[in-house]
Design a protein around this motif. Structure first.
Motif, PDB file in Angstrom:
ATOM      1  N   ASN A   1      -8.369  -7.602   3.991  1.00  0.00           N
ATOM      2  CA  ASN A   1      -9.430  -7.659   2.998  1.00  0.00           C
ATOM      3  C   ASN A   1      -9.656  -9.092   2.515  1.00  0.00           C
ATOM      4  O   ASN A   1     -10.790  -9.510   2.321  1.00  0.00           O
TER       5      ASN A   1
ATOM      6  N   LYS B   1     -16.039  -5.099  -1.964  1.00  0.00           N
ATOM      7  CA  LYS B   1     -15.633  -3.722  -2.222  1.00  0.00           C
ATOM      8  C   LYS B   1     -14.142  -3.681  -2.502  1.00  0.00           C
ATOM      9  O   LYS B   1     -13.327  -4.039  -1.655  1.00  0.00           O
TER      10      LYS B   1
ATOM     11  N   TYR C   1     -10.614  -1.481  -3.105  1.00  0.00           N
ATOM     12  CA  TYR C   1     -10.131  -0.276  -2.450  1.00  0.00           C
ATOM     13  C   TYR C   1      -8.942   0.257  -3.231  1.00  0.00           C
ATOM     14  O   TYR C   1      -8.277  -0.476  -3.962  1.00  0.00           O
ATOM     15  N   ASP C   2      -8.685   1.538  -3.090  1.00  0.00           N
ATOM     16  CA  ASP C   2      -7.584   2.196  -3.781  1.00  0.00           C
ATOM     17  C   ASP C   2      -6.329   2.029  -2.931  1.00  0.00           C
ATOM     18  O   ASP C   2      -6.078   2.813  -2.008  1.00  0.00           O
ATOM     19  N   GLN C   3      -5.535   1.010  -3.247  1.00  0.00           N
ATOM     20  CA  GLN C   3      -4.366   0.700  -2.424  1.00  0.00           C
ATOM     21  C   GLN C   3      -3.350   1.841  -2.427  1.00  0.00           C
ATOM     22  O   GLN C   3      -2.661   2.059  -1.422  1.00  0.00           O
TER      23      GLN C   3
ATOM     24  N   TRP D   1      -4.664   4.317   0.083  1.00  0.00           N
ATOM     25  CA  TRP D   1      -4.486   3.787   1.434  1.00  0.00           C
ATOM     26  C   TRP D   1      -3.034   3.939   1.882  1.00  0.00           C
ATOM     27  O   TRP D   1      -2.765   4.159   3.061  1.00  0.00           O
TER      28      TRP D   1
END
Length: 176
Positions: free
Chosen positions: A76, A93, A95-97, A100
């Protein structure tokens, strides 16, 4: 301070974003990013297969998940830098780590992500080394963190890699 006295969540402290970085600080960030893949390989070389499924700290992800997260996060970073160089103040964007970290690919060998992390860093390092001071002042918009210069992005990911490497190094000292 001994390894068991260090905050396992932030063994090198929290990232402190600054408004500006000197050319020497920028070069140090780039050098740290360049060194992280070999540091990650060295840490993992000291682990046994069963260690990968142990939490790297109480309540934390497993070592396996953490290594996959490092690859995800730094991919990212690479994309964010490229977007910042090629678009005018793009909104990136997040992201929901945590989500993931639960996906099926995080059950793969962590060595898959070590290879991905290394390849990503080769490319990221190449781009960062070629950038001018003006390019480092270009910005991206992070919906959670606000406007960030590419200088700040490089500093943050230099910290991020070192932060997780310190967590893994602490795991070796405290939990094995």
């Amino acid at each position: 301070m001994t390894a068991d006295q260090i905050d396992p969540s932030y063994p090198i402290g929290r990232f402190a974003r600054r408004d500006a970085y000197s050319a020497a600080e920028r070069a140090a960030h780039i050098a740290r990013l360049g060194a992280q893949p070999s540091r990650l390989t060295a840490v993992l070389d000291d682990l046994e297969e069963h260690d990968f499924d142990a939490p790297y700290r109480p309540g934390g992800w497993t070592v396996r998940q953490l290594v996959h997260h490092m690859a995800d996060s730094h991919m990212n970073a690479f994309l964010r830098v490229k977007l910042g160089l090629t678009e005018d103040h793009p909104t990136i964007k997040p992201y929901d780590q945590d989500a993931w970290a639960t996906l099926a690919d995080t059950t793969l060998s962590p060595h898959v992500s070590v290879a991905l992390f290394a390849a990503t860093h080769i490319r990221l390092h190449s781009v960062l080394q070629s950038m001018t001071a003006e390019q480092f002042s270009r910005t991206i918009m992070h919906p959670e963190n606000g406007a960030m210069s590419l200088d700040q992005v490089a500093a943050m990911y230099a910290w991020h890699g070192d932060h997780h490497l310190a967590q893994l190094e602490r795991f070796l000292l405290v939990y094995r």
